[in-house]
Design a protein around this motif. Structure first.
Motif, PDB file in Angstrom:
ATOM      1  N   ILE A  14       0.913  -1.250  -0.135  1.00 44.20           N
ATOM      2  CA  ILE A  14       0.072   0.100  -0.023  1.00 44.20           C
ATOM      3  C   ILE A  14       0.831   1.404  -0.156  1.00 44.20           C
ATOM      4  CG2 ILE A  14      -1.626   1.441   1.364  1.00 44.20           C
ATOM      5  CD1 ILE A  14      -2.909  -1.366   2.315  1.00 44.20           C
ATOM      6  N   ALA A  15       1.820   1.319   0.640  1.00 46.72           N
ATOM      7  CA  ALA A  15       2.995   2.458   0.776  1.00 46.72           C
ATOM      8  C   ALA A  15       3.607   2.737  -0.478  1.00 46.72           C
ATOM      9  CB  ALA A  15       3.888   2.211   1.897  1.00 46.72           C
ATOM     10  N   LEU A  46       8.108   0.849  -9.832  1.00 42.64           N
ATOM     11  CA  LEU A  46       7.658   0.579  -8.563  1.00 42.64           C
ATOM     12  C   LEU A  46       6.707  -0.820  -8.394  1.00 42.64           C
ATOM     13  CD1 LEU A  46       7.473   3.786  -6.578  1.00 42.64           C
ATOM     14  CD2 LEU A  46       9.119   1.883  -6.212  1.00 42.64           C
ATOM     15  N   PHE A  47       5.974  -0.977  -9.697  1.00 43.02           N
ATOM     16  CA  PHE A  47       4.748  -1.930  -9.689  1.00 43.02           C
ATOM     17  C   PHE A  47       5.228  -3.256  -9.429  1.00 43.02           C
ATOM     18  CE2 PHE A  47       2.382   1.870 -10.867  1.00 43.02           C
ATOM     19  CZ  PHE A  47       1.286   1.898 -10.143  1.00 43.02           C
ATOM     20  N   VAL A  48       6.617  -3.441  -9.769  1.00 40.44           N
ATOM     21  CA  VAL A  48       7.040  -4.887  -9.850  1.00 40.44           C
ATOM     22  C   VAL A  48       7.076  -5.436  -8.174  1.00 40.44           C
ATOM     23  CG1 VAL A  48       9.045  -6.538 -10.087  1.00 40.44           C
ATOM     24  CG2 VAL A  48       8.453  -4.734 -11.923  1.00 40.44           C
ATOM     25  N   PRO A  49       7.652  -4.559  -7.325  1.00 45.11           N
ATOM     26  CA  PRO A  49       7.634  -5.140  -5.922  1.00 45.11           C
ATOM     27  C   PRO A  49       6.273  -4.891  -5.490  1.00 45.11           C
ATOM     28  CG  PRO A  49       8.849  -2.972  -5.871  1.00 45.11           C
ATOM     29  CD  PRO A  49       8.695  -3.493  -7.609  1.00 45.11           C
ATOM     30  N   ILE A  50       5.384  -4.034  -5.886  1.00 43.17           N
ATOM     31  CA  ILE A  50       3.826  -3.859  -5.513  1.00 43.17           C
ATOM     32  C   ILE A  50       3.353  -5.158  -5.672  1.00 43.17           C
ATOM     33  CG2 ILE A  50       1.883  -2.791  -5.803  1.00 43.17           C
ATOM     34  CD1 ILE A  50       3.392  -0.166  -6.128  1.00 43.17           C
ATOM     35  N   LEU A  51       3.578  -5.639  -6.902  1.00 42.94           N
ATOM     36  CA  LEU A  51       2.854  -6.660  -7.534  1.00 42.94           C
ATOM     37  C   LEU A  51       3.375  -8.138  -6.533  1.00 42.94           C
ATOM     38  CD1 LEU A  51       1.139  -8.378  -9.365  1.00 42.94           C
ATOM     39  CD2 LEU A  51       3.228  -8.614 -10.797  1.00 42.94           C
ATOM     40  N   LEU A  52       4.776  -8.224  -6.154  1.00 37.93           N
ATOM     41  CA  LEU A  52       4.961  -9.242  -5.394  1.00 37.93           C
ATOM     42  C   LEU A  52       4.833  -9.300  -3.888  1.00 37.93           C
ATOM     43  CD1 LEU A  52       8.890  -9.176  -6.711  1.00 37.93           C
ATOM     44  CD2 LEU A  52       6.986 -10.772  -7.050  1.00 37.93           C
ATOM     45  N   TYR A  53       4.481  -8.088  -3.421  1.00 39.37           N
ATOM     46  CA  TYR A  53       4.098  -7.973  -1.998  1.00 39.37           C
ATOM     47  C   TYR A  53       2.746  -8.232  -1.969  1.00 39.37           C
ATOM     48  CZ  TYR A  53       8.229  -5.975   0.008  1.00 39.37           C
ATOM     49  OH  TYR A  53       9.510  -5.618   0.664  1.00 39.37           O
TER      50      TYR A  53
END
Length: 59
Positions: A14-15, A46-53
Motif C-alpha cells: 500500500i505504501a 515500483l509496480f514490480v515489488p508492489i505486485l510481489l508484495y
C-alpha cells in the motif's frame, strides 16, 4: 507465513502504491522532458515489488 507477516507485506504494498501514485502525479503535473520520463519510469518500476508484495499478502 504468519498473519502478521502478511499484514506487513500488504502495508508495504500500500505504501509503495501511494508513493508511485504521488510520483506519477508529480511527474505529469510539474515536470517536462527527460525528467518526466525518468520519474514516470521509476513509478512504473515500483509496480514490480508492489505486485510481489500483493501476491505474498494474498497467499
Amino acid at each position: 507465513m504468519s498473519s502478521m507477516d502478511k499484514m506487513w507485506a500488504s502495508f508495504i504494498a500500500i505504501a509503495l502504491m501511494v508513493g508511485a501514485s504521488f510520483l506519477i502525479s508529480f511527474a505529469r503535473s510539474k515536470t517536462t522532458g527527460v525528467l518526466r520520463f525518468i520519474l514516470s519510469t521509476i513509478a512504473f518500476l515500483l509496480f514490480v515489488p508492489i505486485l510481489l508484495y500483493m501476491v505474498v499478502s494474498i497467499l
